[in-house]
Design an enzyme around this catalytic site. Structure first.
Site, mmCIF file in Angstrom:
data_model
loop_
_atom_site.group_PDB
_atom_site.id
_atom_site.type_symbol
_atom_site.label_atom_id
_atom_site.label_comp_id
_atom_site.label_asym_id
_atom_site.label_seq_id
_atom_site.Cartn_x
_atom_site.Cartn_y
_atom_site.Cartn_z
ATOM 1 N N GLU A 60 33.581 50.803 43.153
ATOM 2 C CA GLU A 60 34.862 51.318 42.649
ATOM 3 C C GLU A 60 34.777 52.836 42.486
ATOM 4 O O GLU A 60 33.706 53.381 42.183
ATOM 5 C CB GLU A 60 35.172 50.661 41.300
ATOM 6 C CG GLU A 60 36.438 51.220 40.646
ATOM 7 C CD GLU A 60 36.948 50.386 39.476
ATOM 8 O OE1 GLU A 60 36.242 49.454 39.038
ATOM 9 O OE2 GLU A 60 38.067 50.673 39.003
ATOM 10 N N ASN A 107 44.445 43.952 41.608
ATOM 11 C CA ASN A 107 43.278 43.742 40.744
ATOM 12 C C ASN A 107 43.715 43.415 39.317
ATOM 13 O O ASN A 107 44.552 44.136 38.748
ATOM 14 C CB ASN A 107 42.431 45.015 40.701
ATOM 15 C CG ASN A 107 41.251 44.900 39.742
ATOM 16 O OD1 ASN A 107 40.302 44.171 40.019
ATOM 17 N ND2 ASN A 107 41.318 45.588 38.608
ATOM 18 N N GLU A 108 43.188 42.346 38.756
ATOM 19 C CA GLU A 108 43.384 41.993 37.334
ATOM 20 C C GLU A 108 44.804 42.282 36.857
ATOM 21 O O GLU A 108 45.007 42.922 35.813
ATOM 22 C CB GLU A 108 42.362 42.728 36.463
ATOM 23 C CG GLU A 108 40.941 42.290 36.733
ATOM 24 C CD GLU A 108 39.903 42.816 35.748
ATOM 25 O OE1 GLU A 108 40.223 43.679 34.913
ATOM 26 O OE2 GLU A 108 38.752 42.338 35.821
ATOM 27 N N TYR A 145 32.542 39.056 32.777
ATOM 28 C CA TYR A 145 31.418 39.890 32.350
ATOM 29 C C TYR A 145 30.743 39.205 31.165
ATOM 30 O O TYR A 145 31.396 38.874 30.173
ATOM 31 C CB TYR A 145 31.905 41.295 31.966
ATOM 32 C CG TYR A 145 32.363 42.069 33.196
ATOM 33 C CD1 TYR A 145 31.436 42.616 34.075
ATOM 34 C CD2 TYR A 145 33.717 42.212 33.496
ATOM 35 C CE1 TYR A 145 31.837 43.296 35.214
ATOM 36 C CE2 TYR A 145 34.137 42.895 34.636
ATOM 37 C CZ TYR A 145 33.184 43.434 35.487
ATOM 38 O OH TYR A 145 33.576 44.100 36.626
ATOM 39 N N GLU A 180 34.244 39.903 40.750
ATOM 40 C CA GLU A 180 33.586 40.786 39.769
ATOM 41 C C GLU A 180 32.779 39.894 38.849
ATOM 42 O O GLU A 180 33.344 39.011 38.195
ATOM 43 C CB GLU A 180 34.602 41.606 38.955
ATOM 44 C CG GLU A 180 35.181 42.761 39.726
ATOM 45 C CD GLU A 180 36.079 43.676 38.889
ATOM 46 O OE1 GLU A 180 35.783 43.896 37.698
ATOM 47 O OE2 GLU A 180 37.073 44.159 39.450
ATOM 48 N N GLN A 198 28.840 46.482 39.413
ATOM 49 C CA GLN A 198 29.143 47.133 40.669
ATOM 50 C C GLN A 198 27.818 47.405 41.369
ATOM 51 O O GLN A 198 26.814 46.829 40.959
ATOM 52 C CB GLN A 198 29.930 48.402 40.403
ATOM 53 C CG GLN A 198 31.272 48.094 39.698
ATOM 54 C CD GLN A 198 32.196 49.306 39.548
ATOM 55 O OE1 GLN A 198 32.011 50.340 40.145
ATOM 56 N NE2 GLN A 198 33.209 49.175 38.702
HETATM 57 O O1 AHR Z 1 34.069 46.885 36.911
HETATM 58 C C1 AHR Z 1 34.691 47.610 35.903
HETATM 59 C C2 AHR Z 1 36.113 47.150 35.639
HETATM 60 O O2 AHR Z 1 36.102 45.868 35.071
HETATM 61 C C3 AHR Z 1 37.004 46.972 36.859
HETATM 62 O O3 AHR Z 1 37.606 48.166 37.238
HETATM 63 C C4 AHR Z 1 38.025 46.014 36.378
HETATM 64 O O4 AHR Z 1 38.573 45.246 37.428
HETATM 65 C C5 AHR Z 1 37.308 45.187 35.338
HETATM 66 O O5 AHR Z 1 38.024 45.048 34.186
#
Ligand code: AHR
Length: 502
Positions: free
Chosen positions: A30, A175-176, A247, A295, A352
């Site tokens: 990114e 995205n999201e 995450y 992600e 990432q």
């Molecule tokens: O990877 C960091 C961020 O996490 C990304 O930009 C987003 O898609 C997610 O919330």
């Protein structure tokens, strides 16, 4: 079995879950912090090649062998105008970038990204801006990348140096978009309709492309999994993949639960896969949509607002998470889950790849491989062919979050053409070693040809610039196969990979 007893793993190469999609070993880059600038692209670095790409970073990325690369965001994409990043570099304007409050110089854009993908031999996966961007902008980008010369955007690509179409196959529809934080955030119906029209037109532009719809931005979202159902019902026939993001964190500092997070990952896949089945049945469709976990990573230590705001500077240090041993063991389990759910998971991108929540950190002339580098490397090198349904009989332990869990987390692959079986084993115990026996039900293997292990005593230990090799995968003694079985002792807090010649 009590904790002091041994465990038994039984492999049967006929118990196939699914073919393993190589795209499960993909990455995500990114325009955020120092991922692109200073990470991948840094013409001022002594490590830069003639294109400004970092040679040391390219070498590490080649080693990890990412099969596809998602780009340019992430939250960044929802405010990105791709035309800012093409053409002569001295004519590109810098922009105030709102997602990370940074200055985007636009010195790296679509053409540089494609060159970068060629350098590391990976398939590009482009995300289009469905935040501030229009459907037309998205379609124009498909034309720029994939149309033969003879029309406005294809000719633009040619005048920027590439007359042959790039043939970008994988495209993400935003995205999201469920997140209130997202630039141009939409509700489920608004997003579903916009994505549907974008998909329709992008396919009219190039009907060979494959599209990824935005799923919930995590299973913790209040709209999950309703967002997924609505979007899928609106777009089913036009998309090929549905995205998942997650995450992992150990904010509670509850390592026994953290080390059992595969239970949460499996639950998430199970639920979204159920939504896919439901929508397929409801729409009476013959079409299939698969999952793209585009992600995923551990991320919680660098998550203050100040870690995510660049103060309007270029390439600020944002979310440069330091990864320890327990994080690497979670990453290894995540990859185990990808194999165990290879029936429905077809793409997965670690978020990432450099500096920003990444396996690699850089200074201007050096790189550091973090702990999570090693499970990625092992799976990328060893997992191929079919994933197998393994029988694991192991002692169990109590966790606050998931109740009673097995101490071992295991996956296995079988590559018939190569005559190889790979076994990936995490021992979650903080304190107990484990003696294991491996049996093969339908074959008698020739030998165990490789054995590697990542382990340590301290779950919080990490690699640093001063001690870069504190935690790496090291070769261990490959156990002999006697009477069709192998025996081995696993230390606590360990990840072990065996390559078995059949
Ligand atoms: O990877 C960091 C961020 O996490 C990304 O930009 C987003 O898609 C997610 O919330």
């Amino acid at each position: 079995m009590s904790n002091s007893e041994s465990a038994r793993i039984t492999i049967d190469t006929k118990r196939v879950i699914s073919e393993i999609s190589p795209l499960l070993f993909s990455g995500f880059a990114e325009h955020m912090g120092r991922c692109i600038y200073e990470g991948i692209y840094d013409p001022t670095s002594p490590q830069a090649d003639e294109q400004g790409l970092r040679k040391d970073v390219l070498a590490a990325l080649r080693e990890l062998n990412y099969r596809s690369m998602r780009y340019p965001g992430g939250n960044f994409v929802s405010g990105y105008h791709w035309e800012d990043g093409i053409g002569p570099k001295d004519q590109r304007s810098a922009r105030r970038e709102l997602a990370w409050q940074s200055i985007e110089t636009n010195q790296f854009g679509t053409d540089e990204f494609i060159q970068f993908c060629r350098e590391i031999d990976t398939e590009p996966m482009l995300a289009v801006n469905l935040g501030t961007g229009s459907i037309q902008d998205a379609v124009n980008l498909v034309e720029y990348c994939n149309a033969p010369r003879g029309s406005k955007y294809a000719n633009m690509r040619a005048s920027n140096g590439e007359s042959t179409p790039y043939g970008v196959k994988y495209w993400c529809l935003g995205n999201e978009m469920d997140g209130a934080w997202q630039i141009g955030h939409l509700d489920a119906v608004e997003y579903g309709k916009k994505a549907r029209e974008a998909a329709k037109l992008m396919r009219l532009q190039d009907d060979s492309i494959e599209l990824v719809l935005c799923g919930s931005s995590s299973s913790k979202m209040p709209t999950y999994p309703e967002w997924d159902r609505i979007g899928l019902e609106l777009c089913w026939e036009l998309v090929d993949y549905h995205s998942m993001h997650y995450y992992a964190d150990n904010l509670a500092d509850d390592t026994p639960s953290f080390l059992s997070l595969s239970a949460a990952f499996e639950d998430y896949v199970e639920t979204v896969a159920a939504v896919l089945r439901y929508v397929k049945a409801k729409t009476r469709s013959k079409h299939d949509v698969r999952l793209s976990w585009d992600e995923w990573n551990v991320w919680y230590k660098a998550r203050e607002i100040s870690d995510m705001r660049g103060g309007w500077s270029e390439a600020p240090h944002l979310i440069e998470e330091i990864y320890n041993l327990e994080d690497a063991l979670v990453v290894a389990q995540w990859l185990n889950v990808f194999l165990r759910r290879a029936d429905v998971l077809k793409i997965a991108c670690i978020a990432q790849i450099v500096n920003v929540i990444a396996p690699i950190l850089t200074t201007s002339d050096k790189i550091l491989k973090q702990t999570i580098y090693y499970p990625l490397l092992m799976f990328s090198q060893m997992a191929s062919g079919n994933s197998l349904d393994v029988l694991v009989e192991a002692p169990r332990y109590e966790t606050k979050q998931f109740g009673d869990m097995p101490l071992l987390d295991v996956s296995s692959s079988h590559d018939e053409a190569a005559g190889m079986n790979a076994i990936f084993i995490v021992n979650r115990s903080l304190t107990e070693g484990m003696s294991i026996e491996i049996h093969w039900g339908d074959v008698t293997p020739k030998r165990i040809s490789s054995a590697h292990q990542l382990s340590g005593n301290d779950p919080k230990a990490f690699n640093s610039w001063e001690a870069p090799n504190r935690l790496t995968t090291r070769p261990i003694y490959a156990p002999k196969i006697i009477d069709g079985a192998a025996q081995l002792s696993l230390p606590p807090l360990s990840f072990t990979v065996l390559g078995v010649e059949l």
